[in-house]
Design a protein around this motif. Structure first.
Motif, short mmCIF file in Angstrom:
data_model
loop_
_atom_site.label_atom_id
_atom_site.label_comp_id
_atom_site.label_asym_id
_atom_site.label_seq_id
_atom_site.Cartn_x
_atom_site.Cartn_y
_atom_site.Cartn_z
N LEU A 22 0.83 -1.19 0.00
CA LEU A 22 0.00 0.00 0.00
C LEU A 22 0.87 1.26 0.00
N THR A 23 0.46 2.26 -0.74
CA THR A 23 1.14 3.55 -0.74
C THR A 23 0.70 4.36 0.47
N VAL A 24 1.65 5.04 1.11
CA VAL A 24 1.39 5.84 2.31
C VAL A 24 1.50 7.32 1.98
N PHE A 25 0.48 8.06 2.39
CA PHE A 25 0.47 9.52 2.26
C PHE A 25 0.59 10.11 3.66
N PHE A 26 1.71 10.77 3.95
CA PHE A 26 1.89 11.42 5.24
C PHE A 26 1.20 12.79 5.23
N HIS A 27 0.68 13.18 6.40
CA HIS A 27 0.13 14.53 6.50
C HIS A 27 0.44 15.10 7.88
N PRO A 28 0.94 16.35 7.93
CA PRO A 28 1.27 16.96 9.23
C PRO A 28 0.05 17.49 9.95
N HIS A 29 0.20 17.68 11.24
CA HIS A 29 -0.80 18.33 12.08
C HIS A 29 -0.06 19.38 12.92
N GLY A 30 -0.77 20.05 13.79
CA GLY A 30 -0.11 21.04 14.64
C GLY A 30 0.89 20.38 15.57
N ASN A 31 1.87 21.13 15.99
CA ASN A 31 2.82 20.64 16.98
C ASN A 31 3.09 21.77 17.98
N PRO A 32 3.97 21.58 18.97
CA PRO A 32 4.17 22.61 19.99
C PRO A 32 4.57 23.98 19.45
N LEU A 33 5.07 24.05 18.23
CA LEU A 33 5.37 25.37 17.67
C LEU A 33 4.12 26.23 17.59
N SER A 34 2.97 25.59 17.38
CA SER A 34 1.72 26.34 17.33
C SER A 34 1.42 27.03 18.65
N ASP A 35 1.90 26.44 19.75
CA ASP A 35 1.63 27.02 21.06
C ASP A 35 2.37 28.33 21.29
N VAL A 36 3.42 28.56 20.49
CA VAL A 36 4.20 29.79 20.62
C VAL A 36 3.46 30.97 19.98
N LEU A 37 2.57 30.67 19.07
CA LEU A 37 1.88 31.73 18.33
C LEU A 37 0.93 32.51 19.22
N ASP A 38 0.86 33.80 19.00
CA ASP A 38 -0.13 34.62 19.68
C ASP A 38 -1.53 34.28 19.16
N SER A 39 -2.55 34.70 19.88
CA SER A 39 -3.92 34.33 19.53
C SER A 39 -4.32 34.82 18.14
N ASP A 40 -3.72 35.92 17.67
CA ASP A 40 -4.06 36.44 16.35
C ASP A 40 -3.10 35.93 15.27
N GLU A 41 -2.29 34.91 15.60
CA GLU A 41 -1.33 34.38 14.65
C GLU A 41 -1.61 32.92 14.28
N SER A 42 -2.79 32.40 14.62
CA SER A 42 -3.08 30.99 14.37
C SER A 42 -3.04 30.64 12.89
N PHE A 43 -3.23 31.64 12.03
CA PHE A 43 -3.18 31.38 10.59
C PHE A 43 -1.80 30.89 10.15
N LEU A 44 -0.76 31.11 10.98
CA LEU A 44 0.59 30.66 10.62
C LEU A 44 0.77 29.16 10.79
N SER A 45 -0.15 28.50 11.49
CA SER A 45 -0.01 27.05 11.68
C SER A 45 0.01 26.31 10.35
N PRO A 46 -1.02 26.43 9.49
CA PRO A 46 -0.95 25.70 8.22
C PRO A 46 0.10 26.24 7.26
N LEU A 47 0.43 27.53 7.39
CA LEU A 47 1.37 28.13 6.45
C LEU A 47 2.81 27.78 6.78
N VAL A 48 3.16 27.70 8.06
CA VAL A 48 4.55 27.52 8.46
C VAL A 48 4.75 26.27 9.32
N VAL A 49 3.89 26.09 10.33
CA VAL A 49 4.10 24.99 11.28
C VAL A 49 3.91 23.64 10.60
N PHE A 50 2.90 23.49 9.75
CA PHE A 50 2.66 22.19 9.11
C PHE A 50 3.83 21.73 8.25
N PRO A 51 4.33 22.57 7.31
CA PRO A 51 5.49 22.12 6.54
C PRO A 51 6.74 21.94 7.39
#
Length: 336
Positions: free
Chosen positions: A175-204
């Motif tokens: 079977l072929t495997v497709f990996f996909h990221p989720h949030g990690n502790p880096l997301s916890d560093v973001l301020d409340s108005d910076e959550s949009f950076l999770s998919p843009l920066v934290v995921f990759p």
């Protein structure tokens, strides 16, 4: 025509179970609007909070079919990204139940639209013995097209010895495997108005970090299944030389990885989601055009299929090479 290997869909049985759960991760509804609730996430259009509205493309087949027709896509290989059924907010038993609902739901919608949908099953990795059986069920009873894996688990790495039988079962069924990221502790560093950076920066960043760890754990030496990495592999292809420097300085010649980092990455596949033509050119130059497949990230807000297509046409001028990326390689990988 295109085969889209990176897009997301929430099958009805999964939605029904999540709406009945009172957990920190899940789904909630207000009127006709469905929201995903996260521990760590955000989208580019949501600057605060982890209660994210989901558009109809996540749940409505007709909406998806219209989008596919508009963008000349004849097959979508669907997977679940979020809400993540393996999140620590769920008990292992809840995770297993949710994963079963996803896999059953994907098989149902595939049977209803066999020329349009192909599904990537998930595994209850927090209960490895059950996960082995689910691999068998995915490959034989449900006949799904592959496996979608998170890049890591709440309890640790995918290279943990307890999971070895699971990946051996994936190998056994080819079977072929497709990996996909989720949030990690880096997301916890973001301020409340910076959550949009999770998919843009934290995921990759999560993909880059966790796949590099697996390489150095010998994970990719131990198994033969094909691997697809999303978001063009994060920054793995751009950091391949730097990541390999550590291997060159390891005193023990028997220590993993057995191959250079670049050689390992040349055995992986990458989607076309980059939005930066120079980066795509460098990535293709690094591993070759045969290692790329088409992806969109539909139905997330970050999806911009027109730009992805335009970038592909600009970076890959040869029509035969574009056809490999658009359809041929994906059909071979996922046996479509």
């Amino acid at each position: 025509m295109y085969v889209d290997v990176h897009n997301h869909f929430l099958p009805e049985p999964y939605i029904d179970r999540l709406l009945k759960m009172d957990t920190a991760v899940g789904l909630t509804r207000s009127g006709d609007q469905l929201y995903a609730v996260h521990e760590r996430s955000g989208t580019a259009s949501v600057k605060a909070g982890n209660r994210i509205p989901l558009n109809d493309g996540f749940t409505d087949v007709q909406e998806r079919l219209e989008w596919m027709e508009d963008h000349d896509i004849d097959r979508t290989v669907v997977s679940v990204s979020t809400p993540n059924p393996l999140a620590g907010a769920f008990t292992p038993e809840q995770s297993t139940d949710l994963v079963t609902a996803i896999n059953d739901g994907f098989a149902t919608v595939r049977d209803q639209y066999p020329d349009v949908f192909a599904g990537l099953g998930m595994l209850p990795l927090r209960e490895p013995d059950i996960a082995v059986n689910e691999v068998d069920r995915i490959a034989t009873d449900l006949n799904l097209s592959g496996i979608a894996l998170p890049t890591s688990l709440p309890e640790g790495k995918l290279s943990d010895d307890s999971l070895t039988p699971v990946f051996e079962a994936i190998d056994e069924h080819d079977l072929t495997v497709f990996f996909h990221p989720h949030g990690n502790p880096l997301s916890d560093v973001l301020d409340s108005d910076e959550s949009f950076l999770s998919p843009l920066v934290v995921f990759p960043t999560e993909t880059t970090f966790q796949i590099a760890r697996l390489i150095y754990d010998g994970f990719f030496d131990a198994y033969d299944f094909d691997t697809v990495l999303p978001h063009m592999g994060g920054t793995l292809l751009h950091l391949a030389g730097r990541i390999d420097r550590g291997r060159q300085e390891i005193d023990d010649p028997n220590a993993p990885p057995a191959r250079s980092v670049l050689e390992t990455l040349k055995g992986c596949y990458f989607d076309t989601i980059s939005f930066h033509q120079p980066a795509m050119r460098a990535a293709i130059e690094t591993v070759g055009v045969d290692q790329f497949v088409f992806g969109t990230d539909y139905a997330f807000d970050e999806e911009d299929t027109d730009t992805i297509v335009a970038d592909l046409e600009a970076v890959v001028p040869d029509e035969a090479d574009r056809q490999k990326i658009a359809t041929e390689t994906a059909r071979d990988l996922f046996d479509l």
